[in-house]
Design a protein around this motif. Structure first.
Motif, mmCIF file in Angstrom:
data_model
loop_
_atom_site.group_PDB
_atom_site.id
_atom_site.type_symbol
_atom_site.label_atom_id
_atom_site.label_comp_id
_atom_site.label_asym_id
_atom_site.label_seq_id
_atom_site.Cartn_x
_atom_site.Cartn_y
_atom_site.Cartn_z
ATOM 1 N N PHE A 39 0.954 -1.301 -0.054
ATOM 2 C CA PHE A 39 -0.105 0.118 0.002
ATOM 3 C C PHE A 39 0.840 1.206 0.129
ATOM 4 O O PHE A 39 0.295 2.431 0.192
ATOM 5 C CB PHE A 39 -1.076 -0.018 1.084
ATOM 6 N N GLY A 40 2.146 1.115 -0.123
ATOM 7 C CA GLY A 40 2.930 2.305 -0.273
ATOM 8 C C GLY A 40 3.536 3.034 0.865
ATOM 9 O O GLY A 40 3.151 2.729 2.026
ATOM 10 N N TRP A 41 4.069 4.110 0.989
ATOM 11 C CA TRP A 41 4.997 5.029 1.731
ATOM 12 C C TRP A 41 3.942 5.722 2.749
ATOM 13 O O TRP A 41 4.288 5.891 3.702
ATOM 14 C CB TRP A 41 5.845 5.757 1.108
ATOM 15 N N ASN A 141 -11.517 5.354 2.586
ATOM 16 C CA ASN A 141 -10.530 5.443 1.428
ATOM 17 C C ASN A 141 -9.308 4.606 1.184
ATOM 18 O O ASN A 141 -8.285 5.270 1.502
ATOM 19 C CB ASN A 141 -10.324 6.968 1.407
ATOM 20 N N TRP A 142 -9.521 3.517 1.076
ATOM 21 C CA TRP A 142 -8.173 2.603 0.895
ATOM 22 C C TRP A 142 -7.537 2.592 -0.384
ATOM 23 O O TRP A 142 -8.018 2.992 -1.573
ATOM 24 C CB TRP A 142 -8.378 1.404 1.320
ATOM 25 N N LEU A 143 -6.250 2.781 -0.347
ATOM 26 C CA LEU A 143 -5.279 2.686 -1.569
ATOM 27 C C LEU A 143 -5.631 1.319 -2.390
ATOM 28 O O LEU A 143 -5.692 0.262 -1.732
ATOM 29 C CB LEU A 143 -4.084 2.778 -1.214
ATOM 30 N N THR A 144 -5.509 1.227 -3.830
ATOM 31 C CA THR A 144 -5.512 0.134 -4.399
ATOM 32 C C THR A 144 -4.131 -0.612 -4.060
ATOM 33 O O THR A 144 -3.225 0.004 -3.984
ATOM 34 C CB THR A 144 -5.748 0.131 -5.654
ATOM 35 N N ALA A 179 -12.062 0.377 -2.862
ATOM 36 C CA ALA A 179 -12.792 -0.043 -1.492
ATOM 37 C C ALA A 179 -11.907 -1.465 -1.136
ATOM 38 O O ALA A 179 -11.326 -2.019 -1.642
ATOM 39 C CB ALA A 179 -14.221 -0.707 -1.814
ATOM 40 N N THR A 180 -12.048 -1.629 0.112
ATOM 41 C CA THR A 180 -11.200 -2.951 0.842
ATOM 42 C C THR A 180 -12.190 -4.023 0.348
ATOM 43 O O THR A 180 -13.325 -3.847 0.021
ATOM 44 C CB THR A 180 -11.091 -2.777 2.211
ATOM 45 N N PRO A 181 -11.272 -5.343 0.410
ATOM 46 C CA PRO A 181 -12.216 -6.349 -0.068
ATOM 47 C C PRO A 181 -13.463 -6.635 0.493
ATOM 48 O O PRO A 181 -14.575 -6.929 -0.087
ATOM 49 C CB PRO A 181 -11.212 -7.590 0.001
ATOM 50 N N LEU A 182 -13.414 -6.452 1.830
ATOM 51 C CA LEU A 182 -14.493 -6.486 2.824
ATOM 52 C C LEU A 182 -15.727 -5.460 2.377
ATOM 53 O O LEU A 182 -16.951 -5.918 2.340
ATOM 54 C CB LEU A 182 -14.217 -6.251 4.072
ATOM 55 N N ASP A 183 -15.398 -4.185 2.039
ATOM 56 C CA ASP A 183 -16.296 -3.127 1.818
ATOM 57 C C ASP A 183 -16.789 -3.578 0.350
ATOM 58 O O ASP A 183 -18.152 -3.447 0.348
ATOM 59 C CB ASP A 183 -15.494 -2.054 1.455
ATOM 60 N N GLU A 184 -16.272 -4.052 -0.561
ATOM 61 C CA GLU A 184 -16.565 -4.501 -1.890
ATOM 62 C C GLU A 184 -17.565 -5.501 -1.792
ATOM 63 O O GLU A 184 -18.553 -5.545 -2.333
ATOM 64 C CB GLU A 184 -15.346 -4.811 -2.700
ATOM 65 N N MET A 185 -17.162 -6.392 -1.122
ATOM 66 C CA MET A 185 -18.143 -7.739 -1.166
ATOM 67 C C MET A 185 -19.538 -7.241 -0.288
ATOM 68 O O MET A 185 -20.506 -7.568 -0.881
ATOM 69 C CB MET A 185 -17.387 -8.532 0.077
#
Ligand code: SF4
Ligand code: SF4
Ligand code: SF4
Ligand code: SF4
Lengths: 346, 189, 521
Positions: A39-41, A141-144, A179-185
């Motif tokens: 997810f980066g710095w 607002n999660w990063l991809t 979205a996070t996977p949970l969110d998306e689901m």
């Protein structure tokens, strides 16, 4: 020799709060590295900011109380709180939200209740929930994960997003966040998609969300390290994860099309992190052995309930806080049978 | 908004009425509270509290006429116990706490006047007119009431020597680094 | 040996909750054999070295006493006499610091030794004890002043007379010695196993038990081996068994050892006899053998002198009343300045304030700890409720809860959490990451509760006496009033008859009142 009356034991003690906290931080490192990888710095920046804010807040409060802040800082509990908070929030959270969260955690949740050892609620989770309720959009607002985006945010780009919210030229929010996977689901299940359809999404990995599954795996490793070092006992993590697993398996077995498979629950969101690092916070958990099992199992079940039917995609924070309230009562009813006391109690 | 305020106000009034009613309904007759307070007092009968003995002080506290911090011989422990019983906040002792002591009559100087004996609230002095008086140090409460009447000033207070059988471990003195309250109610009772 | 091995295989051991593993440090002192110590010129013999009623002095100051002569006699059923540990002159009975956590003084007999170490005339050996009345044997043990030598110092003769209504089936001999550093029982078992078994045989006879179990922690393989060999030589192996138990502090605690060996739990506030068991220390067994078979009272004991601050740690056979400083000097003095001088083990012992404090029947160890071994405790942090204390507690208590309430001085609530089931083993304090002096909180609470009870009794007494005095004053006042009234009535009656009543009445009344209160006492 000085004369004094001090009770036995007279030999060196074996544990120390700061060394325990240090081990916890150490155990978090692999998971954190994995998160930075995926997810980066921004995550690292968040951690640094949160630690600074937390330590500064703790110093200020203790100074205001006319005490020396050094010992309290040295026990590292504020650092642990800050790190747990920073890895629970999105890696591009605006800096002032981190500040707000840390002020809330340290000043309100921890120090106002009397400081280390007295707070009934887990400070990191209380701050997380406070922000989630106040700023639901920013907090989800999660990063991809890096392997799914073209653009990898550099350190300075992440820093700019966090400090003044400005995206690099030519990038839209949609390009970097998802979205996070949970969110998306949750979203897709609500739109009556079946599990088979949902799993077509690129966000999905082998058994959890892309990237997420590996983060969870590394946290699991850290957790096992804590168990091995006897920093934590098995009761809370094992009961939490098994109860989550049991719930997930049950519903998945009944209706696999509308319920994600059990491994997904374990390796998504903060389940592993929560089981080994958050729910085990000694100050706010149960202290009796049986109490800890009830505590863990209840969190696991609540997590499943909230994830499946509640209003928020992930539920570790809510469940932990709810059980924090119940902890003293659980402790009270699970007192061990004292040696030499015949009848079984509670 | 208005309904909420009204509802809460109504609730407040309701609970207030219930409280008031139960206070009347469950009012305890007689004065067992004075008995209970009296049982917490050290029974030195010294009058330092400004009352002629422990019982009168207990009654005054029960009536609400006096504070709970007047008994010097009882010290902090007694204040805490009374605060606990009466559900009040503990207050600092309004006198100096003294080391336990017992009276001692100098046999060389005692003229046997019986004046001290009349003043001793617990009959801890034995003697008859014109005879040397002695003090039963086991019974003496250390109230010092026998000191002023003695015409030859032959009574003195000697501190009770600390004995192993009554020795107490000191409260651990290592200062807690960071604590605010003495005890948060963590244990749900 | 083969027999012994098959026995271990069969014996089931139980466990108790908690307990901790700590470095045992026994190799510091268990290498060298028990050595005698030069007779000190002055012995300070505390008059109370046991639990129970204090002993009453029966020799006059200035008298010559002989070794083994009784100098103070027991004053109650639960009491023990004190004997002169060597010959010399009783120069004083005075207050002297005794081994006690308070460092307070207590009456001691001061004996200036004459160097002859001449024995008094001792009672005849009871080698034919199986034919004797058990009461006689008990009386002998009582006469010899034998008390529990594991540290509790409860009079042994009392423990050996459990009464006819209690069926005692098992005698447990405690050779666990679970406290780190201490090795006096270890050496005793290695060097005087025969003696121990003689004592065991006597106690077996007195109690009429079916079995004898000797529990020894498995960190003492030499002692186990030696005891097994010695047992094989006797005819006692039909009912006696040496049981090695896993090394885990505090397995040598009486209740813990009973649990390990028999699975039985001594009920709270109860004694082992309630579950049909009597437990004695190996040192006590040896002392019983001395008393019965040789007619020798308890005038010396084996003491471990150890700790890294001691030049040559070892075990010494020491006359009761020898100052601890003599023991240290005998072991080569200090290698470095100790930070703490402890009487007893590091987990349950207490710091000695004065190196001149004498050795008593209960002193099993003098421990000089270096600053590295016993670092100054840092300031305690707040309890983080980690529960480590509860996991370690052998009594299965909740030490953190007891601590909350003890710290708030809420003595009722501490007792709700079963304060009095705490054996003060120190496991909780040892593992507490906040370095809270937990045991001291419990000791504070216990002694505070006892002393409040004492004060309560005293104030009850004062109240009663005050009430009695007031009742008496009131009665006197009433009597006086009644008298006055009578006189007035009489006078009034007279006045009717005579002419001038007032003057007489006044005279009478003033004559009646003042003397009365003063005289009546
Ligand atoms: S000061 Fe205390 S002890 Fe003295 S009379 Fe008053 S209540 Fe009794
Ligand atoms: S002897 Fe004196 S000090 Fe003692 S109780 Fe009597 S009056 Fe009070
Ligand atoms: S071990 Fe110490 S910090 Fe942990 S719960 Fe017990 S008293 Fe508290
Ligand atoms: S000292 Fe008491 S509370 Fe602490 S572990 Fe030992 S028995 Fe338990």
């Amino acid at each position: 020799m000085k004369t004094f009356i001090a009770s036995s034991p007279h030999v060196a003690r074996v544990n120390r709060v700061d060394s325990i906290m240090l081990q916890v931080l150490l155990a978090l490192v692999p998971g954190i590295l994995a998160m930075i990888w995926f997810f980066g710095w921004g995550l690292l920046i968040n951690i640094l900011l949160a630690v600074t804010f937390a330590v500064a807040a703790e110093c200020t409060v203790i100074l205001a109380r006319g005490r020396s802040p050094l010992p309290a800082i040295a026990d590292l509990s504020a650092v642990v709180t800050a790190v747990l908070f920073a890895i629970s929030v999105p890696p591009i959270l605006p800096w002032w939200m981190t500040l707000l969260g840390m002020l809330f955690a340290i000043v309100l949740v921890k120090q106002l209740y009397g400081g280390m050892g007295y707070n009934p609620f887990n400070p990191a989770m209380a701050a997380y929930v406070f922000l989630l309720v106040s700023y639901p959009v920013a907090m989800t607002n999660w990063l991809t994960p890096t392997m799914l985006t073209e653009h990898h945010l550099s350190f300075t780009e992440s820093l700019r997003i966090i400090l003044d919210g400005s995206l690099p030229q030519g990038l839209s929010w949609d390009a970097v966040t998802s979205a996070t996977p949970l969110d998306e689901m949750r979203g897709k299940l609500d739109r009556n998609l079946t599990m088979g359809e949902i799993r077509q999404s690129p966000l999905w990995g082998a058994f959890g969300g892309r990237g997420w599954e590996w983060v969870a795996a590394w946290f699991l490793l850290g957790g096992i390290y804590l168990l091995w070092k006897r920093i934590i006992t098995w009761h809370i993590p094992v009961s939490l994860l098994s109860s989550l697993l049991v719930c997930a398996t049950l519903f998945w077995a009944i209706e696999p099309q509308t319920h994600p498979f059990p491994a997904f629950h374990l390796f998504s969101g903060a389940a592993i992190l929560g089981a080994f690092f958050i729910a085990t916070d000694p100050v706010t958990a149960c202290t009796t052995t049986r109490g800890q099992i009830i505590f863990g199992a209840s969190i696991g079940a609540l997590v499943y309930v909230i994830r499946t039917w509640g209003g928020y995609p992930d539920a570790i924070a809510f469940s932990v806080l709810l059980l924090n309230i119940a902890a003293p009562m659980i402790d009270h009813y699970t007192q061990p049978r004292v040696f030499g006391h015949g009848g079984k109690r509670g | 908004m208005l309904t909420a305020i009204l509802a809460i106000a109504a609730l407040a009034v309701l609970f207030g009425l219930m409280l008031g009613y139960s206070a009347i309904r469950f009012h305890v007759e007689g004065d067992p509270i004075a008995d209970q307070i009296d049982s917490l007092l050290p029974q030195t009968q010294c009058g330092q509290c400004g009352h002629p003995g422990c019982r009168p002080y207990a009654e005054a506290v029960a009536r609400g006429d006096d504070d709970i911090n007047k008994c010097a011989p009882g010290g902090e422990a007694t204040i805490l116990a009374m605060a606990d019983l009466l559900g009040r906040e503990p207050v600092a002792l309004d006198a100096e706490e003294k080391l336990p002591a017992v009276a001692f009559i100098d046999p060389e100087r005692c003229i046997g006047c019986t004046l001290c004996l009349q003043n001793c609230p617990v009959d801890a002095i034995v003697g008859a007119a014109k005879q040397l008086h002695g003090i039963l140090s086991k019974e003496c409460t250390g109230c010092e009431l026998c000191l002023p009447p003695c015409p030859v000033n032959c009574i003195s207070m000697v501190p009770v020597t600390e004995e192993i059988s009554g020795w107490r471990w000191p409260f651990p003195s290592t200062p807690l680094k960071e604590t605010a309250k003495s005890q948060p109610e963590r244990a749900a009772a | 040996m083969a027999v012994a091995h098959s026995l271990i295989a069969n014996r089931r051991l139980w466990t108790f909750h908690g307990g901790i593993h700590i470095p045992d440090e026994k190799s510091l002192s268990n290498g060298a054999p028990i050595a005698p110590i030069a007779l000190p010129s002055r012995l300070v013999v505390p008059l109370q070295q046991h639990i129970g009623a204090p002993a009453r002095v029966i020799v006059a100051v200035g008298e010559r006493v002989l070794k083994g002569q009784m100098i103070a006699e027991p004053t109650g059923l639960v009491s023990a006499p004190v004997h002169a540990p060597s010959s010399g002159t009783l120069v004083a009975i005075e207050s002297h610091p005794i081994p006690h956590p308070s460092g307070l003084m207590a009456p001691c007999a001061i004996i200036e030794t004459d160097g002859e170490d001449a024995w008094a005339e001792l009672p005849p050996p009871m080698t034919d004890y199986p034919q004797l009345d058990p009461e006689l044997i008990r009386e002998r043990i009582r006469w010899a002043g034998v008390v529990g030598m594991g540290g509790a110092s409860f009079p042994t003769s009392v423990k050996l007379s459990p009464g006819t209504d209690r069926h005692i089936h098992t005698l447990i001999i405690n050779g666990a010695e679970c406290e780190p550093y201490i090795s006096c029982d270890d050496r005793l078992m290695r060097e005087r196993s025969g003696h121990i078994f003689e004592g065991v045989r006597i106690m077996h006879h007195l109690l009429g038990v079916k079995q004898v179990l000797i529990g020894i922690e498995d960190n003492k393989p030499e002692a186990i081996e030696e005891m097994r060999l010695a047992l094989a030589e006797t005819d006692m192996h039909t009912y006696t068994e040496i049981v090695p138990i896993p090394t885990l502090y505090p397995s040598g605690g009486e209740k813990q050892l009973i649990r390990i060996l028999t699975g039985k739990e001594v009920p709270t506030k109860g004694i082992p006899a309630q579950v049909g068991i009597v437990c004695q220390n190996v040192g006590t067994a040896a002392a019983v053998a001395d008393a019965v078979l040789e007619g020798r009272p308890l005038v010396s004991r084996v003491v471990t002198v150890t700790g890294r601050a001691i030049a040559n740690p070892r075990n010494l056979e020491v006359p009761i009343g020898t100052p601890a400083s003599d023991l240290i000097a005998h072991c080569g003095g200090y290698r470095e300045t100790p930070r703490k001088l402890v009487c007893g083990g590091p987990m349950m012992g207490f710091a000695l304030r004065d190196a001149d404090t004498p050795i008593t029947k209960a002193t099993n160890c003098v421990l000089a700890l270096t600053p590295e071994e016993s670092p100054a405790p840092g300031p305690a942090l707040a309890c983080i409720r980690c529960g480590r204390c509860a996991q370690a507690c052998p009594a299965n208590l909740l030490p953190q809860q007891m601590y909350w309430h003890a710290r708030a001085k809420d003595l009722d609530r501490v007792q709700d959490y079963n304060l009095f089931d705490c054996i003060e083993c120190g496991c909780c304090a040892q593992v507490c990451p906040s370095h809270i002096p937990l045991v001291q909180y419990y000791r504070y609470a216990k002694t505070e509760i006892w002393s409040r009870e004492q004060e309560k009794r005293k104030s009850e007494q004062a109240r009663a006496r005050h009430a009695a005095k007031q009742a008496r004053l009131e009665r006197q006042e009433q009597e006086r009033q009644a008298k006055l009234r009578k006189q007035k009535e009489a006078l009034a009656a007279k006045a009717k008859a005579q002419a001038k009543p007032e003057t007489a009445a006044k005279q009478q009344a003033s004559a009646a009142s003042p003397t009365e209160t003063a005289n009546d006492s």
